[in-house]
Design a protein around this motif. Structure first.
Motif, mmCIF file in Angstrom:
data_model
loop_
_atom_site.group_PDB
_atom_site.id
_atom_site.type_symbol
_atom_site.label_atom_id
_atom_site.label_comp_id
_atom_site.label_asym_id
_atom_site.label_seq_id
_atom_site.Cartn_x
_atom_site.Cartn_y
_atom_site.Cartn_z
ATOM 1 N N TRP A 70 0.770 -1.227 -0.076
ATOM 2 C CA TRP A 70 -0.048 0.062 -0.068
ATOM 3 C C TRP A 70 0.926 1.247 -0.114
ATOM 4 C CZ3 TRP A 70 -5.038 0.767 -1.079
ATOM 5 C CH2 TRP A 70 -5.758 -0.407 -1.034
ATOM 6 N N GLU A 128 0.603 4.021 -3.054
ATOM 7 C CA GLU A 128 0.057 5.117 -2.511
ATOM 8 C C GLU A 128 1.408 6.198 -3.348
ATOM 9 O OE1 GLU A 128 -2.605 3.825 1.128
ATOM 10 O OE2 GLU A 128 -0.491 4.455 1.274
ATOM 11 N N TRP A 157 4.415 11.166 -0.779
ATOM 12 C CA TRP A 157 3.873 10.481 0.133
ATOM 13 C C TRP A 157 4.942 9.550 0.973
ATOM 14 C CZ3 TRP A 157 -1.544 10.436 1.003
ATOM 15 C CH2 TRP A 157 -2.071 9.262 1.649
ATOM 16 N N GLN A 188 0.870 7.197 5.296
ATOM 17 C CA GLN A 188 0.260 5.850 5.475
ATOM 18 C C GLN A 188 -0.363 5.478 6.705
ATOM 19 O OE1 GLN A 188 2.789 2.537 5.386
ATOM 20 N NE2 GLN A 188 1.079 1.361 4.397
ATOM 21 N N CYS A 202 -3.789 7.225 7.520
ATOM 22 C CA CYS A 202 -4.853 6.734 6.730
ATOM 23 C C CYS A 202 -5.149 5.293 7.133
ATOM 24 C CB CYS A 202 -4.802 7.145 5.387
ATOM 25 S SG CYS A 202 -4.586 8.426 4.676
ATOM 26 N N ALA A 234 -8.393 8.090 2.233
ATOM 27 C CA ALA A 234 -7.125 7.989 2.007
ATOM 28 C C ALA A 234 -7.046 8.869 0.525
ATOM 29 C CB ALA A 234 -6.321 6.727 1.863
ATOM 30 N N VAL A 235 -7.846 8.524 -0.125
ATOM 31 C CA VAL A 235 -7.763 9.283 -1.567
ATOM 32 C C VAL A 235 -7.896 11.013 -1.483
ATOM 33 C CG1 VAL A 235 -8.926 9.556 -3.850
ATOM 34 C CG2 VAL A 235 -8.391 7.329 -2.845
ATOM 35 N N MET A 261 -4.877 12.586 -0.077
ATOM 36 C CA MET A 261 -4.068 12.385 -1.252
ATOM 37 C C MET A 261 -4.136 13.678 -2.123
ATOM 38 S SD MET A 261 -3.906 8.285 -2.363
ATOM 39 C CE MET A 261 -2.322 8.257 -3.343
ATOM 40 N N LEU A 309 -5.632 4.173 -8.066
ATOM 41 C CA LEU A 309 -5.181 3.471 -6.919
ATOM 42 C C LEU A 309 -5.319 2.002 -6.862
ATOM 43 C CD1 LEU A 309 -3.470 3.552 -4.282
ATOM 44 C CD2 LEU A 309 -5.292 4.437 -3.099
#
Length: 219
Positions: free
Chosen positions: A20, A24, A35, A40, A43, A51-52, A55, A72
């Motif tokens: 992940w 990401e 990122w 991480q 989220c 999470a999106v 981002m 993603l």
């Protein structure tokens, strides 16, 4: 002994959080952002939509949530297919013990169905049999973790009351979801610390644990 065992997926059953992080990072780099592990951790365990959204905030992109989410999921699907299955310590043995005792199992995850199907197939192949009685994805409930709906839904589909079920989790949102649903909960913190609470059993690893030992810990 529990009437059923409800397994979280990423970070509890399989060691996939590094995938992940890579996925990401890939999507963020495509959007011109950065990122890291702290992002991480921020989220971890929650809805993929959260999470999106995070981002989007970090990258200041013009892409929509649905566009980034789809990208993603594509990237993650490719990473899961390419990477060998990695079990979290003790998880494979505990799942085998559960199946050998003919105790129903559920996979309860915030990941979406297209990701679940890849992992589910890999687990079945590794074990040489069907691993889960039911599987619940984050895109198959109205409210995902930390809301109790995923675990309530899993127990309902198994025909059981939640208090009869043992839930295994690695994140604060996941543990909160299982507890709010009424399950007995054992948490194995993986990336994000989980605060000790009266209703929550914390263990460092599933290695060396058995169904009986975990069930007794939650009594």
């Amino acid at each position: 002994m529990p009437a059923a065992v409800l397994f979280d997926m990423d970070g509890t059953l399989i060691d996939s959080e590094h995938l992940w992080l890579k996925g990401e990072q890939t999507v963020m780099e495509e959007m011109g952002g950065a990122w890291g592990p702290q992002d991480q951790a921020h989220c971890l365990g929650g809805p993929i939509e959260r999470a999106v959204d995070y981002m989007i905030e970090k990258s200041d992109t013009n892409h929509s949530q649905s566009e980034i989410l789809d990208r993603l999921l594509v990237v993650m699907g490719e990473l899961y297919l390419e990477a060998p299955l990695q079990w979290c310590p003790g998880a494979r043995e505990l799942l085998i013990e559960t199946l050998d005792n003919q105790i129903p199992t559920a996979l309860v995850t915030a990941s979406w169905r297209r990701i679940i199907d890849v992992v589910h197939a890999a687990i079945n192949h590794d074990l040489g049999r069907e691993a889960f009685t039911v599987t619940i994805g984050g895109d198959e409930v109205a409210s995902t973790k930390p809301h109790p709906e995923p675990y309530v839904t899993a127990a309902h589909r198994l025909g059981l009351a939640t208090h009869e079920c043992l839930a295994l989790e690695d994140s604060p949102p996941g543990a909160a979801s299982a507890h709010a649903a009424g399950c007995r909960v054992v948490a194995i913190p993986h990336i994000t610390p989980i605060q000790s609470q009266r209703h929550l059993v914390l263990v460092d690893t599933l290695k060396g644990q058995t169904l009986k030992s975990l069930w007794l810990l939650t009594a």
